[in-house]
Design a protein around this motif. Sequence first.
Motif, PDB file in Angstrom:
ATOM      1  N   THR A  12       0.804  -1.218   0.000  1.00 50.33           N
ATOM      2  CA  THR A  12       0.000   0.000   0.000  1.00 50.33           C
ATOM      3  C   THR A  12       0.840   1.271   0.000  1.00 50.33           C
ATOM      4  O   THR A  12       0.304   2.347  -0.239  1.00 50.33           O
ATOM      5  CB  THR A  12      -0.943   0.050   1.220  1.00 50.33           C
ATOM      6  N   THR A  13       2.119   1.158   0.241  1.00 57.78           N
ATOM      7  CA  THR A  13       2.970   2.338   0.341  1.00 57.78           C
ATOM      8  C   THR A  13       3.472   2.779  -1.033  1.00 57.78           C
ATOM      9  O   THR A  13       3.383   2.040  -2.009  1.00 57.78           O
ATOM     10  CB  THR A  13       4.155   2.082   1.292  1.00 57.78           C
ATOM     11  N   ASP A  14       3.979   3.987  -1.076  1.00 52.28           N
ATOM     12  CA  ASP A  14       4.542   4.499  -2.315  1.00 52.28           C
ATOM     13  C   ASP A  14       6.019   4.828  -2.110  1.00 52.28           C
ATOM     14  O   ASP A  14       6.554   4.725  -1.009  1.00 52.28           O
ATOM     15  CB  ASP A  14       3.773   5.730  -2.801  1.00 52.28           C
ATOM     16  N   ALA A  17       6.959   7.375   0.724  1.00 57.50           N
ATOM     17  CA  ALA A  17       6.880   6.830   2.088  1.00 57.50           C
ATOM     18  C   ALA A  17       8.025   5.855   2.351  1.00 57.50           C
ATOM     19  O   ALA A  17       8.584   5.837   3.458  1.00 57.50           O
ATOM     20  CB  ALA A  17       5.537   6.145   2.303  1.00 57.50           C
ATOM     21  N   ILE A  18       8.387   5.066   1.346  1.00 58.68           N
ATOM     22  CA  ILE A  18       9.510   4.131   1.499  1.00 58.68           C
ATOM     23  C   ILE A  18      10.799   4.910   1.735  1.00 58.68           C
ATOM     24  O   ILE A  18      11.567   4.610   2.654  1.00 58.68           O
ATOM     25  CB  ILE A  18       9.651   3.222   0.259  1.00 58.68           C
ATOM     26  N   GLU A  19      11.037   5.912   0.925  1.00 58.96           N
ATOM     27  CA  GLU A  19      12.252   6.711   1.047  1.00 58.96           C
ATOM     28  C   GLU A  19      12.319   7.415   2.402  1.00 58.96           C
ATOM     29  O   GLU A  19      13.359   7.393   3.079  1.00 58.96           O
ATOM     30  CB  GLU A  19      12.326   7.723  -0.090  1.00 58.96           C
ATOM     31  N   THR A  20      11.220   7.998   2.842  1.00 57.17           N
ATOM     32  CA  THR A  20      11.173   8.653   4.147  1.00 57.17           C
ATOM     33  C   THR A  20      11.454   7.646   5.260  1.00 57.17           C
ATOM     34  O   THR A  20      12.227   7.917   6.183  1.00 57.17           O
ATOM     35  CB  THR A  20       9.797   9.319   4.369  1.00 57.17           C
ATOM     36  N   ALA A  43      14.477   3.253  -3.359  1.00 54.24           N
ATOM     37  CA  ALA A  43      13.085   3.324  -2.896  1.00 54.24           C
ATOM     38  C   ALA A  43      12.114   3.155  -4.059  1.00 54.24           C
ATOM     39  O   ALA A  43      11.084   2.482  -3.928  1.00 54.24           O
ATOM     40  CB  ALA A  43      12.833   4.648  -2.173  1.00 54.24           C
ATOM     41  N   ALA A  44      12.451   3.732  -5.208  1.00 56.63           N
ATOM     42  CA  ALA A  44      11.598   3.582  -6.394  1.00 56.63           C
ATOM     43  C   ALA A  44      11.564   2.126  -6.841  1.00 56.63           C
ATOM     44  O   ALA A  44      10.504   1.600  -7.202  1.00 56.63           O
ATOM     45  CB  ALA A  44      12.103   4.469  -7.521  1.00 56.63           C
ATOM     46  N   LYS A  45      12.711   1.466  -6.804  1.00 59.56           N
ATOM     47  CA  LYS A  45      12.777   0.050  -7.186  1.00 59.56           C
ATOM     48  C   LYS A  45      11.923  -0.804  -6.249  1.00 59.56           C
ATOM     49  O   LYS A  45      11.156  -1.659  -6.703  1.00 59.56           O
ATOM     50  CB  LYS A  45      14.230  -0.424  -7.164  1.00 59.56           C
ATOM     51  N   GLN A  59      -0.788   7.320   9.837  1.00 56.17           N
ATOM     52  CA  GLN A  59      -0.276   7.528   8.476  1.00 56.17           C
ATOM     53  C   GLN A  59       1.239   7.375   8.390  1.00 56.17           C
ATOM     54  O   GLN A  59       1.863   7.825   7.432  1.00 56.17           O
ATOM     55  CB  GLN A  59      -0.682   8.924   7.985  1.00 56.17           C
ATOM     56  N   LYS A  60       1.840   6.722   9.380  1.00 53.27           N
ATOM     57  CA  LYS A  60       3.296   6.596   9.432  1.00 53.27           C
ATOM     58  C   LYS A  60       3.717   5.146   9.204  1.00 53.27           C
ATOM     59  O   LYS A  60       3.276   4.238   9.897  1.00 53.27           O
ATOM     60  CB  LYS A  60       3.821   7.086  10.781  1.00 53.27           C
ATOM     61  N   LEU A  61       4.612   4.954   8.233  1.00 53.64           N
ATOM     62  CA  LEU A  61       5.178   3.644   7.952  1.00 53.64           C
ATOM     63  C   LEU A  61       6.260   3.374   9.001  1.00 53.64           C
ATOM     64  O   LEU A  61       7.305   4.020   8.997  1.00 53.64           O
ATOM     65  CB  LEU A  61       5.778   3.615   6.539  1.00 53.64           C
ATOM     66  N   VAL A  62       6.005   2.428   9.908  1.00 53.08           N
ATOM     67  CA  VAL A  62       6.946   2.165  11.000  1.00 53.08           C
ATOM     68  C   VAL A  62       7.763   0.893  10.774  1.00 53.08           C
ATOM     69  O   VAL A  62       8.793   0.692  11.426  1.00 53.08           O
ATOM     70  CB  VAL A  62       6.237   2.109  12.370  1.00 53.08           C
TER      71      VAL A  62
END
Length: 151
Positions: A12-14, A17-20, A43-45, A59-62
């Motif tokens: 579900t993440t983009d 969010a992965i990069e952050t 992160a794009a990969k 809303q935080k990817l932990v």
Amino acid sequence: MHAPIISYRVNTTDQKAIETHLRTCDTKFMFLPDNLDSLHTYAAKLGSHALRCEAWVAQKLVGLIAIYCNDHGTRTAFISNVSVLPDWYNRGIATQLLARAIEEARLAGMHEIRLEVDQDNASAIGLYCKAGFGKVSGTAQSIFMQRCIRI
């Protein structure tokens, strides 16, 4: 005071969010690119090619595990990232995400999962051993581990 609710999701993440998330994690033991442009590309990969098991609080990817389940010839999956934000350590997040990644690999028809871990990262090695991974080889810096998946 109530404990925060951790929700577990898949894909579900983009990229943002992965990069952050990766920038915020303790990267001491991560095999990440050295410069910011490479981290952006990495992160794009992950966002476009890896299956992602995610742990969210609001809303935080932990927590994040990125696993590639695309080698249908050997039916071998590869975990390229396991990360949890430092403030969320010791809450079972990595254990839950790893169990979900194993199940996703099984559902994708994989027969085994492999990963690479820094040989000095005792907590990660313990996590993987607890989940049924065993050492198959190593170098001066890394240990390569694998786990068979029951079909």
